[in-house]
Write a protein that holds these residues in place. Sequence first.
Motif, PDB file in Angstrom:
ATOM      1  N   GLU A   1      54.410 -47.611 -73.100  1.00 13.54           N
ATOM      2  CA  GLU A   1      55.224 -47.817 -71.904  1.00 13.54           C
ATOM      3  C   GLU A   1      56.411 -46.864 -71.913  1.00 13.54           C
ATOM      4  O   GLU A   1      56.986 -46.576 -72.966  1.00 13.54           O
ATOM      5  CB  GLU A   1      55.721 -49.270 -71.881  1.00 13.54           C
ATOM      6  CG  GLU A   1      56.491 -49.659 -70.642  1.00 13.54           C
ATOM      7  CD  GLU A   1      56.923 -51.115 -70.666  1.00 13.54           C
ATOM      8  OE1 GLU A   1      57.792 -51.478 -69.856  1.00 13.54           O
ATOM      9  OE2 GLU A   1      56.389 -51.878 -71.508  1.00 13.54           O
ATOM     10  N   TYR A   2      56.769 -46.383 -70.725  1.00 11.39           N
ATOM     11  CA  TYR A   2      57.933 -45.495 -70.603  1.00 11.39           C
ATOM     12  C   TYR A   2      58.862 -46.011 -69.513  1.00 11.39           C
ATOM     13  O   TYR A   2      58.423 -46.419 -68.436  1.00 11.39           O
ATOM     14  CB  TYR A   2      57.501 -44.072 -70.255  1.00 11.39           C
ATOM     15  CG  TYR A   2      58.660 -43.185 -69.854  1.00 11.39           C
ATOM     16  CD1 TYR A   2      59.587 -42.761 -70.803  1.00 11.39           C
ATOM     17  CD2 TYR A   2      58.846 -42.803 -68.522  1.00 11.39           C
ATOM     18  CE1 TYR A   2      60.668 -41.969 -70.442  1.00 11.39           C
ATOM     19  CE2 TYR A   2      59.922 -42.013 -68.155  1.00 11.39           C
ATOM     20  CZ  TYR A   2      60.829 -41.600 -69.114  1.00 11.39           C
ATOM     21  OH  TYR A   2      61.903 -40.825 -68.750  1.00 11.39           O
ATOM     22  N   SER A   3      60.161 -46.002 -69.823  1.00  4.41           N
ATOM     23  CA  SER A   3      61.188 -46.352 -68.848  1.00  4.41           C
ATOM     24  C   SER A   3      62.254 -45.268 -68.893  1.00  4.41           C
ATOM     25  O   SER A   3      62.750 -44.922 -69.974  1.00  4.41           O
ATOM     26  CB  SER A   3      61.815 -47.710 -69.183  1.00  4.41           C
ATOM     27  OG  SER A   3      62.986 -47.922 -68.414  1.00  4.41           O
ATOM     28  N   SER A   4      62.593 -44.729 -67.738  1.00  2.00           N
ATOM     29  CA  SER A   4      63.565 -43.634 -67.704  1.00  2.00           C
ATOM     30  C   SER A   4      64.917 -44.048 -68.276  1.00  2.00           C
ATOM     31  O   SER A   4      65.656 -43.224 -68.809  1.00  2.00           O
ATOM     32  CB  SER A   4      63.735 -43.133 -66.264  1.00  2.00           C
ATOM     33  OG  SER A   4      64.167 -44.191 -65.421  1.00  2.00           O
TER      34      SER A   4
END
Length: 217
Positions: free
Chosen positions: A204-207
């Motif tokens: 998962e990626y979150s800015s």
Amino acid sequence: MLKVMIIEDEPLIALNLEKLLEKKGFEVTGHASNWEEAHTLFHTTKPHIVLSDIKLENDESGIDIVKQLKKMNDFCVIYLTSYGDDAMIEKALSTNPAAYITKPFKEIDLNAALKLVSSKIKNKNINPDFYYNKETRALFYKNAQIILTKQESDLFHICYLSKGFFVSMANVEYAIWGEEHVSDSTRRGLIHRLRKKLHDTIFEYSSGLGCKVDKIA
């Protein structure tokens, strides 16, 4: 289907365990009676659960074998033991066992331990199709290795070591590129490629938060 590996030096007990496990819907990946067999079997079959006797032949310890296997990947362990001394229990606790079964065991005791372990795995929401070997940094999906570039492998590994938590992009960048300046497009490209290879399920990626690996043993 959850996979179980048995570490037991008494063949009749191992076969009895296998029959009971299969009866309950588990896949038994095989039996091992020492470290060499356990290492090979664990590496090739990638079990979710290890059912291990504590005392093995030639003074080998099931606890020591489990400790070494956990360096490769995490899993749930159930110990079989006829020993009740405090020192042995204390040593076993260092491997974070899910349950103990006293020998000679009863089927009802095995069933209770298996239900407990299965519940723990389901509550963690682990995707059983993925497996990661920390020792070799090899990542598998449905027993087929996912081929990663060095940077993709580095990104996954640093996130796996903090499994379940976001790793800031500052830490990710330093681990992969060191002091080298990296453009936003380079970072985004690496993250996009890894997410695509992992079917966008365990990465998962979150800015604002960074990257996270989750739902994998």
